[in-house]
Scaffold this active site. Structure first.
Site, PDB file in Angstrom:
ATOM      1  N   CYS A   8      14.648  15.854   4.644  1.00  0.00           N
ATOM      2  CA  CYS A   8      15.497  14.866   5.330  1.00  0.00           C
ATOM      3  C   CYS A   8      14.868  13.488   5.107  1.00  0.00           C
ATOM      4  O   CYS A   8      14.091  13.308   4.163  1.00  0.00           O
ATOM      5  CB  CYS A   8      15.698  15.211   6.804  1.00  0.00           C
ATOM      6  SG  CYS A   8      14.195  15.219   7.808  1.00  0.00           S
ATOM      7  N   ASN A  11      11.410  13.551   8.135  1.00  0.00           N
ATOM      8  CA  ASN A  11      10.680  14.823   8.281  1.00  0.00           C
ATOM      9  C   ASN A  11      10.179  15.030   9.713  1.00  0.00           C
ATOM     10  O   ASN A  11       9.137  15.648   9.940  1.00  0.00           O
ATOM     11  CB  ASN A  11       9.524  14.934   7.271  1.00  0.00           C
ATOM     12  CG  ASN A  11       8.918  16.332   7.140  1.00  0.00           C
ATOM     13  OD1 ASN A  11       7.765  16.484   6.806  1.00  0.00           O
ATOM     14  ND2 ASN A  11       9.677  17.367   7.422  1.00  0.00           N
ATOM     15  N   CYS A  13      12.981  15.225  12.423  1.00  0.00           N
ATOM     16  CA  CYS A  13      14.107  15.767  13.213  1.00  0.00           C
ATOM     17  C   CYS A  13      14.754  16.975  12.537  1.00  0.00           C
ATOM     18  O   CYS A  13      14.627  18.106  12.999  1.00  0.00           O
ATOM     19  CB  CYS A  13      15.169  14.697  13.446  1.00  0.00           C
ATOM     20  SG  CYS A  13      14.589  13.306  14.435  1.00  0.00           S
ATOM     21  N   ARG A  14      15.468  16.751  11.416  1.00  0.00           N
ATOM     22  CA  ARG A  14      16.280  17.816  10.826  1.00  0.00           C
ATOM     23  C   ARG A  14      15.470  18.801   9.987  1.00  0.00           C
ATOM     24  O   ARG A  14      15.594  20.023  10.175  1.00  0.00           O
ATOM     25  CB  ARG A  14      17.401  17.202   9.964  1.00  0.00           C
ATOM     26  CG  ARG A  14      18.438  16.453  10.778  1.00  0.00           C
ATOM     27  CD  ARG A  14      19.315  15.572   9.909  1.00  0.00           C
ATOM     28  NE  ARG A  14      18.563  14.455   9.338  1.00  0.00           N
ATOM     29  CZ  ARG A  14      19.042  13.550   8.498  1.00  0.00           C
ATOM     30  NH1 ARG A  14      20.302  13.653   8.103  1.00  0.00           N
ATOM     31  NH2 ARG A  14      18.280  12.573   8.047  1.00  0.00           N
ATOM     32  N   SER A  15      14.688  18.305   9.028  1.00  0.00           N
ATOM     33  CA  SER A  15      14.039  19.259   8.105  1.00  0.00           C
ATOM     34  C   SER A  15      12.977  20.149   8.766  1.00  0.00           C
ATOM     35  O   SER A  15      12.851  21.316   8.374  1.00  0.00           O
ATOM     36  CB  SER A  15      13.508  18.562   6.845  1.00  0.00           C
ATOM     37  OG  SER A  15      12.541  17.600   7.136  1.00  0.00           O
ATOM     38  N   ASP A 122      22.243  12.619  11.086  1.00  0.00           N
ATOM     39  CA  ASP A 122      20.919  12.228  11.560  1.00  0.00           C
ATOM     40  C   ASP A 122      20.979  12.070  13.088  1.00  0.00           C
ATOM     41  O   ASP A 122      21.690  11.197  13.582  1.00  0.00           O
ATOM     42  CB  ASP A 122      20.552  10.898  10.887  1.00  0.00           C
ATOM     43  CG  ASP A 122      19.145  10.470  11.226  1.00  0.00           C
ATOM     44  OD1 ASP A 122      18.548  11.047  12.155  1.00  0.00           O
ATOM     45  OD2 ASP A 122      18.650   9.554  10.555  1.00  0.00           O
TER      46      ASP A 122
HETATM   47  P1  4NP Z   1      15.149  12.918  10.210  1.00  0.00           P
HETATM   48  O1  4NP Z   1      15.528  11.809  11.283  1.00  0.00           O
HETATM   49  O2  4NP Z   1      15.428  12.317   8.846  1.00  0.00           O
HETATM   50  O3  4NP Z   1      16.091  14.040  10.516  1.00  0.00           O
HETATM   51  O4  4NP Z   1      13.699  13.256  10.418  1.00  0.00           O
HETATM   52  C1  4NP Z   1      14.989  10.514  11.280  1.00  0.00           C
HETATM   53  C2  4NP Z   1      13.758  10.294  11.840  1.00  0.00           C
HETATM   54  C3  4NP Z   1      13.249   9.022  11.889  1.00  0.00           C
HETATM   55  C4  4NP Z   1      13.960   7.965  11.366  1.00  0.00           C
HETATM   56  C5  4NP Z   1      15.194   8.186  10.790  1.00  0.00           C
HETATM   57  C6  4NP Z   1      15.704   9.468  10.741  1.00  0.00           C
HETATM   58  N1  4NP Z   1      13.438   6.661  11.418  1.00  0.00           N
HETATM   59  O5  4NP Z   1      14.150   5.721  11.050  1.00  0.00           O
HETATM   60  O6  4NP Z   1      12.288   6.471  11.875  1.00  0.00           O
END
Ligand code: 4NP
Length: 150
Positions: A8, A11, A13-15, A122
């Site tokens: 993602c 790294n 939230c989703r992955s 996201d």
């Molecule tokens: P992820 O979510 O891609 O599912 O881990 C996010 C986590 C942090 C951020 C964006 C998306 N960020 O902008 O810090």
């Protein structure tokens, strides 16, 4: 050993959720599963507390995972690379060196909805319900990944 990488943006939230879910469906002696982010914002951090909480609700512990950035070496280290959204797809493909690399990359919801290129949204800037929704989407996709491999 079949090696599978979930990707993602951050790294956190989703992955990591996808990693934990798929690990729960496949035997660890035959499948190596990891996750990474296309960005390096959260290097070394544990998953977002809301991802840890929704995983725990469904009986999975992902609290020990640590964020890292996707690198070109991951094309050599993994057989399958599942990305969460279109933006991850473009970012990963921009590092691909050849057709072999490119063919390893797949949008994860295409397992559930072939050729639709739907994003796993996201959930970072939203509320807990977004994490619940993401969990259910990833559980469905990971069930199909596990069935296809077993
Ligand atoms: P992820 O979510 O891609 O599912 O881990 C996010 C986590 C942090 C951020 C964006 C998306 N960020 O902008 O810090």
């Amino acid at each position: 050993m079949v090696k599978i990488l979930m990707v993602c943006l951050g790294n956190i939230c989703r992955s990591p959720l996808a990693e934990g879910i798929l690990k729960s469906k496949l035997a660890s002696n035959s499948y190596f599963i990891d996750s990474a982010g296309t960005a390096n914002y959260h290097h070394g951090k544990q998953p977002d507390s809301r991802s840890i909480a929704v995983a725990r609700k469904y009986g999975l512990d992902i609290s020990h995972l640590k964020a890292r950035q996707f690198t070109v070496d991951d094309f050599d280290a993994f057989d399958f690379i599942y990305v969460m959204d279109e933006s991850n797809y473009q970012n990963v493909l921009s590092l691909a060196r050849n057709e072999n690399d490119t063919q390893k990359v797949c949008m994860i919801l295409n397992l559930v909805y072939p050729n639709q290129n739907y994003d796993v949204p996201d959930p970072y800037y939203g509320g807990d319900e977004g994490f619940e929704k993401v969990y259910k989407m990833l559980d469905e996709a990971c069930t199909i990944i596990a069935e296809n491999l077993s």
